[in-house]
Write an enzyme that holds these catalytic residues in place. Sequence first.
Site, PDB file in Angstrom:
ATOM      1  N   HIS A  74     -11.110 -17.146 -14.682  1.00 53.61           N
ATOM      2  CA  HIS A  74     -11.840 -17.561 -15.882  1.00 53.61           C
ATOM      3  C   HIS A  74     -13.049 -18.394 -15.480  1.00 53.61           C
ATOM      4  O   HIS A  74     -13.115 -18.946 -14.383  1.00 53.61           O
ATOM      5  CB  HIS A  74     -10.944 -18.365 -16.816  1.00 53.61           C
ATOM      6  CG  HIS A  74     -10.278 -19.531 -16.162  1.00 53.61           C
ATOM      7  ND1 HIS A  74      -9.142 -19.394 -15.390  1.00 53.61           N
ATOM      8  CD2 HIS A  74     -10.599 -20.845 -16.124  1.00 53.61           C
ATOM      9  CE1 HIS A  74      -8.784 -20.573 -14.927  1.00 53.61           C
ATOM     10  NE2 HIS A  74      -9.651 -21.470 -15.349  1.00 53.61           N
ATOM     11  N   CYS A 183      -1.903 -42.877  -2.503  1.00 52.75           N
ATOM     12  CA  CYS A 183      -1.093 -42.873  -1.287  1.00 52.75           C
ATOM     13  C   CYS A 183      -1.507 -44.068  -0.441  1.00 52.75           C
ATOM     14  O   CYS A 183      -2.534 -44.699  -0.718  1.00 52.75           O
ATOM     15  CB  CYS A 183      -1.250 -41.557  -0.518  1.00 52.75           C
ATOM     16  SG  CYS A 183      -2.876 -41.299   0.220  1.00 52.75           S
TER      17      CYS A 183
END
Length: 632
Positions: A74, A183
Amino acid sequence: MVRKELTMRIANYLQPGCVALRQRADSLEGAVQQLVALLDGTEYLTDTAVFAADVRARLALGGVCVGNGLAIPHAKSASVKRLQLAALTLDPPLACDTPDGKPLQMLVMIAAPAEANDLHVQVLAELATLFLDTDFCTRLRSSKTPEAFCRAIAEREAQDDPAAEPPAPTNEPGYRLLGVTACPTGIAHTYLAAEALQQAAQARGVTIKVETNGAAGVANELTEEDIQAADCIIVAVDRSISLARFVGKRVVYTSAGEAVRDADALLEKAVSGKAAVYRGGHAFRTNDWKELGREYYGHLMSGISHMLPFVVGGGIMLALSMFIQHSAGSGELTEVMTNVGNAAFRLMYPVLAAFIAYSIADRPGFMPGLVGGYLAQVGMTTGNQLSWISSGFWGALIAGFAAGLLARLLNWLLRGIPQTLDHIKTGLLVPLFSLLVVGLLMVMVINPPLGRFNHWLSVQLTGMQGGSRLVLGTILGALMATDYGGPINKAAYVTGTLALVSGQYDIMAAVMAGGMIPPLGVALACLLFPTRFTTDERRSVPQNLVMGASFVTEGALPFALRDPLRVAPSCMAGSGLAGFLAVLLGCGCPAPHGGLFLLPVMGNPLGFLVALLCGSLLTALLLGVLKKPLKQ
C-alpha cells in the site's frame, strides 16, 4: 464469521479490470509491479511512475506480508485522486519472507490519496479481517474470472452485514494504541521494538504511536492528548522509565526483547481489553513473580544504562591517552586525559547505585544510593584506610537496591505524618535515616567480605594463564552471541568492562570480538550463500557490516528471531572462536566500546582482525551448511 461493524465496502473500490488471476512472479517486488501495472491508465491515477516510486519506498520498510498467504502492499501518494484497489493471485505460490512461513498466494494493493489521513488504515483493517477466513481465501483464488473474484467479495460483505449502507470514510481509527520502548544502551533494541510494534499494528489495521527512549533522547514523545485518547499503552522497556503519566490507563508492561520477538501477541493483549489498569507505584501486580522480576531487572538496567557512558567515555579517554603517549611521548595533555579517564571510572559505581535507587524510590533514593555506591568504590570499612578494598560492582549493586528499597520503606512508615509536617519527612527524616542505614550496611556488612572476594578474584584472574584464560575468553565470546543484547549479553559485557577496569585488556578484547561476530557473520553468510536468505535479508548486508564493525550485536537479531535453531548456534560458535583467538593472540582492548574504530589503540590489532575474520567465516559457513536453499 460475522463482524460487529463493517467499516467500508472493499467491493466498492475493486473493479474487475484491476484484478489478474493465476499470474507468475519471481519476487515480491515483481508481483507488486504487476499490481501497479493493473492500475496504470485508470481515471484516478494521474502519474503511474510517481505512484510506483511511492509503493517501492513503502515496500522497503517491510511489513506488507500479513500471513495466511496474503500480502497487502500500500501507499499514500499525491498521484492518486481516489482510493482504489488492485488484486493479484499467484500460481505457483511465491516463497518469500512471511510471518507464518506460508508462501505468498494473493496480493491486494491499496492506492490511497496523500490527504486521506487514516483511510488506508481502515482498508487494511477490513482486508485483514476479511481474509482471516481460509476457506474464503481459497474460494477467491479458485475464481475463474476477475468478475467472479469481485463478485465473491461483494457477496461475502453483503452476507456479513446485509443491511449496512456503505458508511462515509472516517478518520477515526478502530483502536488507539500507544507504545514506549527503551533498552539499556538505547541503540538497537529500542528501535527494533518500535518497528516491530508498528509493523504488527499495520498488519492488524490498528493505528499506533511509539515513543522511543534512545541514546540520543526521547523521540516521537507521547503527549497528554495522546495518552488521554488511547485505549491501551504498550510499555516495552528493559530499564526503568517514568510511568506516572499512565496512571488510570490500561498498560501492557513487557521487555523490549519480547516486543521484537512477538509484537502481535502484545497487540492482541492490548486490544482485548484485558490489560491491567495502572494505578501508580512501581509494581503492576506484586503477586506476579514474573512481573516483579521484570520490574527489578528494569531497575538494574536503569543503573547500568546510566553507568555505561562513564565506562565508555573514561575507557576511550584512557585509550587515546595511551595512543598519544606511544606516538608522541608523555606530556601535560596525556596526564590530563589519564586523570579525567580515571575520574570517570571512579564515578561509575556511585552512578550505578544512585540510579538503581532513583529508579526504585525516585528522588528520595538518589542520595543514599550515590553515597552507598561511593562507599563501595572506596571499600570503606571500620579498619585502617590502608586495608580498604573496593567491593566494586557487586557492592554498588547491593547499595543501590538497599537504598531504593529503604527509601520506599521509610516513606511508607512515615505516611501518617500530617501534611503540614511533610517537609520534615522529605527534607530531614528520610535522608537522615536512609543514609545512616545504608552507610552502616556498606561499612560493616557488605564491604568487608566483598572486598576480600574482589581481591581474591583479581589475583585469580591475573594468575590465570594458558588453557584456563583461553577457556574464559571462549566462554565470554560465546555469551556475547547468546541473546543479542539481552541479559546474558549484558552480563558478559559487564564482566568484560570490570576486567578492563582492573587492567585485563585481553578479556575485554574477547568480549568485543564476540559481540561483533553475529552481525558480521550473518552478513558474510548472505554474501557467500545468497540462496539461503530472502531478498530482505540480503538487503541488510551493508547495515549489518556497519553494525558489526561498530560493536552493535543486535544487527543479527532479526535473523535469529526467524530461525533461532540455526542462527544462534552458528553465531555462538563463531563468537566463541573469536574470543578464543583474541586471548590466544594477545589482543588488548583498552576501551569498552568502539569496535574497529579502536584498532589504532589496540594491542596486536592485526591479531584482532584475524580473530574477527575467523569467527565471522565460521559463523557464515555454519549458516551455509545448516540453512537449506529457499524454494524459488
